[in-house]
Write an enzyme that holds these catalytic residues in place. Structure first.
Site, mmCIF file in Angstrom:
data_model
loop_
_atom_site.group_PDB
_atom_site.id
_atom_site.type_symbol
_atom_site.label_atom_id
_atom_site.label_comp_id
_atom_site.label_asym_id
_atom_site.label_seq_id
_atom_site.Cartn_x
_atom_site.Cartn_y
_atom_site.Cartn_z
ATOM 1 N N PRO A 90 0.792 -1.226 0.000
ATOM 2 C CA PRO A 90 0.000 0.000 0.000
ATOM 3 C C PRO A 90 0.828 1.282 0.000
ATOM 4 O O PRO A 90 1.878 1.358 0.649
ATOM 5 C CB PRO A 90 -0.814 -0.103 1.299
ATOM 6 N N ASN A 91 0.325 2.238 -0.735
ATOM 7 C CA ASN A 91 0.865 3.605 -0.840
ATOM 8 C C ASN A 91 2.162 3.700 -1.645
ATOM 9 O O ASN A 91 2.626 4.805 -1.916
ATOM 10 C CB ASN A 91 1.065 4.240 0.555
ATOM 11 N N ARG A 115 5.223 11.002 -2.564
ATOM 12 C CA ARG A 115 4.885 10.690 -1.175
ATOM 13 C C ARG A 115 6.107 10.896 -0.280
ATOM 14 O O ARG A 115 7.117 10.209 -0.437
ATOM 15 C CB ARG A 115 4.463 9.220 -1.104
ATOM 16 N N TYR A 134 11.209 8.851 1.360
ATOM 17 C CA TYR A 134 11.225 7.774 0.361
ATOM 18 C C TYR A 134 11.918 8.145 -0.954
ATOM 19 O O TYR A 134 12.027 7.300 -1.840
ATOM 20 C CB TYR A 134 9.783 7.319 0.076
ATOM 21 N N ASN A 164 7.919 -5.513 -0.659
ATOM 22 C CA ASN A 164 7.854 -4.375 0.238
ATOM 23 C C ASN A 164 6.376 -4.247 0.574
ATOM 24 O O ASN A 164 5.588 -3.744 -0.239
ATOM 25 C CB ASN A 164 8.377 -3.094 -0.422
ATOM 26 N N ALA A 185 3.026 -0.532 4.993
ATOM 27 C CA ALA A 185 2.564 -0.538 6.383
ATOM 28 C C ALA A 185 2.033 -1.906 6.827
ATOM 29 O O ALA A 185 2.014 -2.200 8.032
ATOM 30 C CB ALA A 185 1.488 0.529 6.573
ATOM 31 N N GLU A 187 12.452 -9.595 2.005
ATOM 32 C CA GLU A 187 11.706 -8.415 2.477
ATOM 33 C C GLU A 187 12.559 -7.172 2.250
ATOM 34 O O GLU A 187 13.724 -7.137 2.658
ATOM 35 C CB GLU A 187 11.417 -8.605 3.975
ATOM 36 N N HIS A 192 12.663 -2.775 2.386
ATOM 37 C CA HIS A 192 12.080 -1.471 2.717
ATOM 38 C C HIS A 192 13.011 -0.390 2.214
ATOM 39 O O HIS A 192 14.241 -0.508 2.359
ATOM 40 C CB HIS A 192 11.893 -1.315 4.226
ATOM 41 N N ARG A 237 13.234 4.718 12.528
ATOM 42 C CA ARG A 237 12.038 5.560 12.451
ATOM 43 C C ARG A 237 11.148 5.350 13.687
ATOM 44 O O ARG A 237 11.636 4.909 14.717
ATOM 45 C CB ARG A 237 11.305 5.252 11.140
HETATM 46 C C1 DQA Z 1 8.230 1.099 3.962
HETATM 47 C C2 DQA Z 1 8.285 1.368 5.476
HETATM 48 C C3 DQA Z 1 6.909 1.224 6.122
HETATM 49 O O1 DQA Z 1 6.991 1.500 7.502
HETATM 50 C C4 DQA Z 1 5.923 2.185 5.494
HETATM 51 O O2 DQA Z 1 4.639 1.988 6.034
HETATM 52 C C5 DQA Z 1 5.903 2.101 4.006
HETATM 53 C C6 DQA Z 1 7.171 1.949 3.288
HETATM 54 C C7 DQA Z 1 9.585 1.394 3.286
HETATM 55 O O3 DQA Z 1 9.736 0.987 2.144
HETATM 56 O O4 DQA Z 1 10.442 2.059 3.859
HETATM 57 O O5 DQA Z 1 4.860 2.239 3.362
HETATM 58 O O6 DQA Z 1 7.937 -0.273 3.775
#
Ligand code: DQA
Length: 143
Positions: free
Chosen positions: A11-12, A19, A24, A75, A78, A99, A101, A108
């Site tokens: 998501p997102n 964003r 990011y 990835n 959240a 995994e 990120h 964070r």
């Molecule tokens: C994320 C880190 C997560 O905490 C966050 O909710 C994201 C992006 C990252 O790529 O750093 O959406 O996965």
């Protein structure tokens, strides 16, 4: 023999580029996918890409990878911190999961420090920005 890898964005992540660029970066998801696809090709890896803002769709994609892909790079955004269901999907299929990120989740907010999937992932990469996906592709290619 060439390998097949599924890259899942949660998501997102479709908003990347605009964003929270201070967290990011300014690279869009399309740029990441284009770069990863080209890099994978050079490593004899066929890359399929998928993005969803919906937990169930991500779970379905993980299930569908069984017998189809040699590895998954995910990835989960959240959902990383909330989804026992995605973790169970990962442990339910015999596909190694990497995994990734973009940000260093450990540097964070505290709620980002715990990942439900790390314990069932083959590897965890965080804090390298889009380079994290490239590192995962290289690791899979070298397996
Ligand atoms: C994320 C880190 C997560 O905490 C966050 O909710 C994201 C992006 C990252 O790529 O750093 O959406 O996965």
């Amino acid at each position: 023999m060439s390998k097949s890898v599924l890259l899942i964005h949660g998501p997102n992540l479709n908003l990347l580029g605009t964003r929270e660029p201070e967290v990011y970066g300014k690279t869009t998801l399309k740029d990441i996918e284009t770069d990863c696809t080209a890099h994978a090709k050079g490593r004899d890896v066929e890359l399929a890409v998928f993005q969803s803002n919906h937990e169930g769709e991500i779970i379905d994609a993980i299930h569908d990878a069984r017998g189809k892909h040699d590895a998954i790079i995910i990835n989960a955004g959240a959902y990383t911190h909330t989804s026992v269901a995605i973790r169970d999907a990962i442990s339910g299929v015999e596909v190694p999961v990497y995994e990734v990120h973009l940000s260093n989740i450990h540097a964070r907010e505290e709620f980002r420090h715990h990942s439900h999937m790390s314990a069932v992932a083959k590897a965890v990469i965080c804090g390298l920005g889009p380079q994290g996906y490239i590192a995962a592709i290289d690791a899979i290619a070298a397996e």
